[in-house]
Design a protein around this motif. Structure first.
Motif, PDB file in Angstrom:
ATOM      1  N   ALA A 130       8.468  11.191   3.277  1.00 49.00           N
ATOM      2  CA  ALA A 130       8.011   9.797   3.204  1.00 49.00           C
ATOM      3  C   ALA A 130       6.631   9.722   2.557  1.00 49.00           C
ATOM      4  O   ALA A 130       6.369   8.855   1.713  1.00 49.00           O
ATOM      5  N   GLU A 131       5.744  10.632   2.930  1.00 51.51           N
ATOM      6  CA  GLU A 131       4.407  10.602   2.339  1.00 51.51           C
ATOM      7  C   GLU A 131       4.460  10.935   0.853  1.00 51.51           C
ATOM      8  O   GLU A 131       3.752  10.331   0.048  1.00 51.51           O
ATOM      9  N   GLU A 132       5.315  11.885   0.483  1.00 50.18           N
ATOM     10  CA  GLU A 132       5.445  12.232  -0.937  1.00 50.18           C
ATOM     11  C   GLU A 132       5.943  11.039  -1.743  1.00 50.18           C
ATOM     12  O   GLU A 132       5.446  10.758  -2.843  1.00 50.18           O
ATOM     13  N   LEU A 133       6.921  10.326  -1.205  1.00 55.19           N
ATOM     14  CA  LEU A 133       7.457   9.161  -1.914  1.00 55.19           C
ATOM     15  C   LEU A 133       6.403   8.068  -2.040  1.00 55.19           C
ATOM     16  O   LEU A 133       6.292   7.400  -3.067  1.00 55.19           O
ATOM     17  N   ALA A 134       5.628   7.899  -0.971  1.00 53.02           N
ATOM     18  CA  ALA A 134       4.567   6.891  -1.024  1.00 53.02           C
ATOM     19  C   ALA A 134       3.530   7.276  -2.075  1.00 53.02           C
ATOM     20  O   ALA A 134       3.032   6.419  -2.822  1.00 53.02           O
TER      21      ALA A 134
END
Length: 416
Positions: free
Chosen positions: A37-41
């Protein structure tokens, strides 16, 4: 009209600080993986940095970022070995831009922040990792900012965050707010992490600055979110009350040159009365909900100080009684130390010193500079100047914060 690059970058940075926690929370709910999720954000942020300087900031930047992240999530799942299943899950909620995501982003705080907070503060992680991950995911701080805040190497913080995300992924920690007994235990961890962040801002454990208001603000924001989303949890209100009341004194805690100013010497006109009102209101909600836990009791102590218009008006007898109650629910030599100070103020320095000496040999206080500082203060009031001076000097040698060390040396120099 084109916006100057430095201006647009500042705007993107400000927007990111606000939107990142909601974005990561929504993506974590979709992917069940905080790290991904953090990578996508972050991918969405890169897209914004590439697009917005040329096209301008969109009217709804949060929804734009969510749509960009959603597109990248779909692309990533298509490449993944679990493409088909994950793709159906995401594609079923809308290709490219999902109105549901948009509503989630625009609903104010977003319902995904609470489970994200519980995941970041999971007991599987060390306290240091919980703090770093919480500030990263919910505070919107970069690794460098967290490292500066806690005066540790940036590489150390990065490793903590990487290990934390890997631990959560390997344990398959569900993205949800737990229920029942597990919820009670996990809530204690969440409250502890938030207060740890606040305390580091309120009284820095090391470094040149005695306070770091930005950390206090981050902790307060998280606490308010928690209390709003879990209004039935009395201790969440108690923690918010405690932080609001303590934060109200931040401006008065330092002098013109950053020097430490003790509570009894503070200019109370510099206290933030709006925060005091908010803190007293939160304390009222906690007490109405029947709270008698450690945060609510500490908030009640802070309220005694807040209600005193002058230092002399402080109700020390009530504070001593509240510390006695606190010692019942949270036995600790540190609590007893603070109780001894209150007893000394309420019933005289000899009574305070007697109580302090009952816990002076506690191993946990061996390197705790507040113990010799408190002894020095009580001894000075008893006229035992030589002993008081020695205690203040011992306290200054133990203090890790430069401002606090200077303040203690100043007290040693003035004892007569």
């Amino acid at each position: 009209m084109a916006v100057a690059t430095p201006d647009i970058h500042r705007s993107i940075e400000a927007i990111w600080r606000i939107e990142a926690p909601r974005l990561i929370g929504a993506l974590a709910r979709q992917t069940r993986d905080v790290g991904r999720a953090e990578e996508l954000a972050q991918d969405a942020l890169v897209a914004a940095l590439q697009t917005w300087p040329e096209n301008g900031v969109p009217d709804r930047p949060g929804a734009w970022l969510m749509a960009a992240a959603n597109r990248r999530a779909i692309d990533a799942f298509r490449r993944d070995s679990m493409i088909e299943r994950k793709h159906r899950e995401l594609a079923g909620e809308g290709e490219g831009f999902d109105p549901g995501f948009e509503e989630a982003i625009d609903d104010g705080l977003g319902d995904d922040l609470l489970p994200l907070l519980f995941v970041a503060c999971h007991p599987l992680l060390s306290p240091e990792s919980r703090t770093a991950l919480t500030l990263r995911l919910l505070g919107g701080l970069t690794t460098a900012e967290i490292a500066r805040a806690f005066l540790v190497p940036e590489a150390t913080v990065a490793q903590r965050i990487v290990r934390a995300k890997r631990t959560l992924a390997e344990a398959k920690v569900p993205f949800e707010v737990p229920h029942g007994a597990e919820r009670t235990a996990r809530l204690a961890s969440v409250l502890s992490v938030i207060y740890l962040i606040f305390n580091e801002g309120y009284s820095a454990s090391a470094g040149d600055d005695w306070i770091r208001p930005d950390l206090c603000e981050d902790a307060l924001r998280l606490g308010r979110i928690l209390a709003e989303r879990m209004p039935e949890e009395a201790e969440a209100h108690g923690l918010v009350a405690l932080m609001e009341l303590q934060a109200s004194r931040l401006r008065a805690r330092t002098g013109p040159n950053g020097e430490a100013v003790l509570l009894m010497d503070q200019n109370r006109a510099r206290w933030d009365w709006m925060l005091i009102d908010r803190g007293l209101a939160a304390l009222g909600r906690a007490e109405k909900a029947g709270a008698a836990g450690p945060y609510t009791l500490q908030a009640a102590i802070a309220a005694c100080h807040a209600r005193a218009r002058t230092a002399e008006e402080t109700d020390w007898a009530r504070i001593a009684a509240l510390y006695a109650a606190l010692a019942e629910v949270m036995p600790s030599p540190v609590v007893e130390l603070n109780r001894a100070v209150a007893i000394g103020m309420a019933f005289g320095p000899a009574a305070g010193l007697d109580h302090l000496d009952t816990i002076a040999d506690a191993p946990v206080l061996a390197d705790y500079h507040f113990l010799p500082a408190a002894r020095g203060d009580l001894l000075a009031k008893l006229g035992r100047s030589d002993e008081a001076r020695a205690e203040f000097e011992r306290a200054s040698a133990l203090a890790r914060n430069e401002r606090e060390r200077d303040q203690l040396l100043g007290r040693a120099a003035t004892v007569r």
